[in-house]
Design an enzyme around this catalytic site. Structure first.
Site, short mmCIF file in Angstrom:
data_model
loop_
_atom_site.label_atom_id
_atom_site.label_comp_id
_atom_site.label_asym_id
_atom_site.label_seq_id
_atom_site.Cartn_x
_atom_site.Cartn_y
_atom_site.Cartn_z
N HIS A 156 -8.53 19.19 -4.82
CA HIS A 156 -9.64 19.47 -3.89
C HIS A 156 -9.12 19.79 -2.48
O HIS A 156 -9.81 19.56 -1.50
CB HIS A 156 -10.62 18.29 -3.79
CG HIS A 156 -10.99 17.70 -5.11
ND1 HIS A 156 -12.09 18.09 -5.82
CD2 HIS A 156 -10.37 16.75 -5.86
CE1 HIS A 156 -12.16 17.41 -6.95
NE2 HIS A 156 -11.13 16.58 -7.00
N SER A 276 -0.93 40.32 16.74
CA SER A 276 -2.30 40.71 17.06
C SER A 276 -2.25 41.68 18.24
O SER A 276 -1.36 41.60 19.08
CB SER A 276 -3.09 39.46 17.44
OG SER A 276 -4.13 39.79 18.33
N LYS A 282 0.00 35.30 18.48
CA LYS A 282 -0.29 35.30 17.04
C LYS A 282 0.84 35.82 16.17
O LYS A 282 1.56 36.75 16.53
CB LYS A 282 -1.53 36.14 16.76
CG LYS A 282 -2.78 35.56 17.34
CD LYS A 282 -3.48 34.65 16.38
CE LYS A 282 -4.30 35.49 15.45
NZ LYS A 282 -5.14 34.69 14.60
N GLU A 289 -2.41 37.99 2.95
CA GLU A 289 -3.85 38.27 2.98
C GLU A 289 -4.19 39.55 2.23
O GLU A 289 -5.19 39.63 1.51
CB GLU A 289 -4.33 38.39 4.43
CG GLU A 289 -4.34 37.06 5.15
CD GLU A 289 -4.62 37.22 6.63
OE1 GLU A 289 -5.64 36.73 7.10
OE2 GLU A 289 -3.82 37.87 7.33
#
Ligand code: ARG
Length: 457
Positions: A156, A276, A282, A289
């Site tokens: 979980h 970024s 970043k 992704e």
């Protein structure tokens, strides 16, 4: 351009219809399969005396020169042809004259395209198997180097019990091994459809097994209607690819979580991350992704294929031309994803200290407290309750189970002795899990050995 079937028609084909109907823009990539299939077919036509040997010689030489010229770039595929089959035949006739017109004896584009697709799946599934093998090797290398790297295992997404990074990587390796065995099965089940012709076989005395043997197929389709209209193997291939992408996507998800500031389990190499345009601090896990995102399109392709086939009466229907872009896209997608993901993993730094620290907080040895009592005769359910209460005390005191005084343990059960600390030491917790498939050093070594054996199979 006048059509092959112009004889029966009194009008030229409407241009839009021509474009709509044409598949050359995407099936051109099948030229090698198509020519290989034609070579096998015409060789058989010669052996069975259906065509004279001189014609067969001419056709084979012509086909080989076309293949050579296409590979070297000397010949470009004419996108005005309707499909790759028409293009090759037209080019052949251009080169060798009338003999070229005999190639299509005892054949139809229906069994021809079915053969091309079987050959395509055969070739590409082997390539993907090799890519998966390399990828598994990356995972096993990480495992080999991290047999003692303790980290929390989750259920979980909550910290559950301690495992090692090696154990974790082996879990993924096993998923990809399953993918390989599915692909191998698909590959060995492929059948040779040629000789099904348009749908009802042929009156010529062809030898289908001879063609199958030349092209490396163990079996031929047993029924000509099925031979031209089966696309199960394309669907299965799309399904294998989707499952592999699903596995990659799960690992991608881990990577994305692990790179986050909160976790900081890993650091991606600069070469495999992106920045970024506005936030200078970043460092984004774009590759992971995108793999996760591209998984969606492979699922979409699988669904397209299933839907294309679901309403088709026997035998060939033009709908089936739509199989190509779907499966090509899935193949292209996975072939890009696996090696890049592997390279990214190879350069990823695992923050071993952070993994260990993360394992220390979260009471992931609470089961071991219960097991300690169980081994002294306390029924597991009672031991479980005692351990739960001890965890509650620790949460209250903001300490770990390892830091809780023996006195506190004894208040709950006088079976607790000093050796409880040994029993809940994280390294011991892992090392005692020697059950087959477990995280202990010895268990994982066995797992790695098995993975390596399967890779060499
Ligand atoms: N381009 C077609 C396809 O991909 C080839 C088969 C055409 N057959 C036909 N009867 N029109 O399916």
């Amino acid at each position: 351009m006048a059509k092959m079937w112009a004889g029966r028609f009194t009008k030229e084909e409407n241009t839009l219809v021509n474009d709509f109907n044409s598949s050359i823009s995407f099936d051109k990539r099948l030229f090698e399969e198509d020519i290989k299939g034609s070579c096998a077919h015409v060789t058989m036509l010669g052996e069975t005396n259906i065509l004279p040997k001189e014609d067969v010689e001419k056709i084979l030489t012509g086909l080989e020169s076309i293949l050579g010229d296409l590979k070297s770039g000397k010949l470009e595929i004419n996108l005005e042809a309707e499909d790759i089959h028409m293009f090759v035949e037209e080019e052949l006739t251009k080169r060798i004259g009338d003999a070229g017109k005999k190639l299509h004896t005892a054949r139809s584009r229906n069994d021809q395209v079915a053969l091309d697709m079987n050959l395509y799946v055969k070739k590409e599934s082997s390539i993907i198997i090799d890519l998966l093998k390399d990828f598994i090797t990356c995972l096993v290398d990480i495992a080999d180097n991290n047999l003692n790297t303790i980290m929390p295992g989750f259920t979980h997404l909550q910290k559950a019990q301690p495992v090692t990074l090696a154990h974790y990587m082996c879990a993924y390796a096993n998923m990809f091994l399953r993918d390989i065995s599915k692909l191998k099965l698909l590959n060995s089940n492929l059948k040779m459809p040629l000789g099904s012709c348009a749908l009802a076989g042929t009156t010529y005395p062809i030898d289908r097994n001879m063609v199958a043997k030349q092209l490396g197929f163990e079996n031929i389709y047993n029924n000509s209607l099925d031979g031209v209209s089966d696309r199960d193997y394309v669907i299965e291939f799309a399904s294998c690819i989707s499952i592999s992408m699903m596995h990659l996507s799960r690992l991608a998800e881990e990577i994305i979580i692990w790179t986050s500031n909160e976790y900081s389990y890993i650091e991606l190499d600069d070469a495999y991350s992106t920045g970024s345009s506005i936030m200078p601090q970043k460092k984004n896990p774009d590759i992971a992704e995108l793999v996760r995102g591209k998984t969606g399109r492979t699922f979409g392709n699988l669904m397209s294929l299933l839907t294309i086939m679901k309403g088709l009466p026997l035998a060939y229907n033009k709908d089936m031309q739509e199989d190509k872009e779907a499966i090509f896209d899935s193949v292209d997608t996975i072939k890009k994803c696996i090696p890049l993901f592997g390279d990214m993993l190879k350069t990823t730094k695992f923050n071993i200290e952070k993994l260990k620290k993360s394992a220390e907080f979260g009471y992931i040895n609470a089961t071991d407290v219960a097991d300690y009592l169980t081994k002294k005769g306390v029924p597991f359910r009672d031991a479980y309750k005692i351990s739960g209460k001890l965890v509650a005390i620790c949460i209250e005191k903001k300490i770990t189970l390892n830091e809780l005084e023996l006195e506190e343990y004894k208040k709950m059960s006088n079976l607790f002795e000093k050796d409880i600390y040994n029993a809940i030491d994280l390294t011991n917790c892992v090392e005692k899990r020697t059950s087959i498939g477990g995280p202990s050093n010895s268990s994982v070594k066995v797992q790695i050995k098995k993975i390596k054996q399967e890779l060499n199979n």
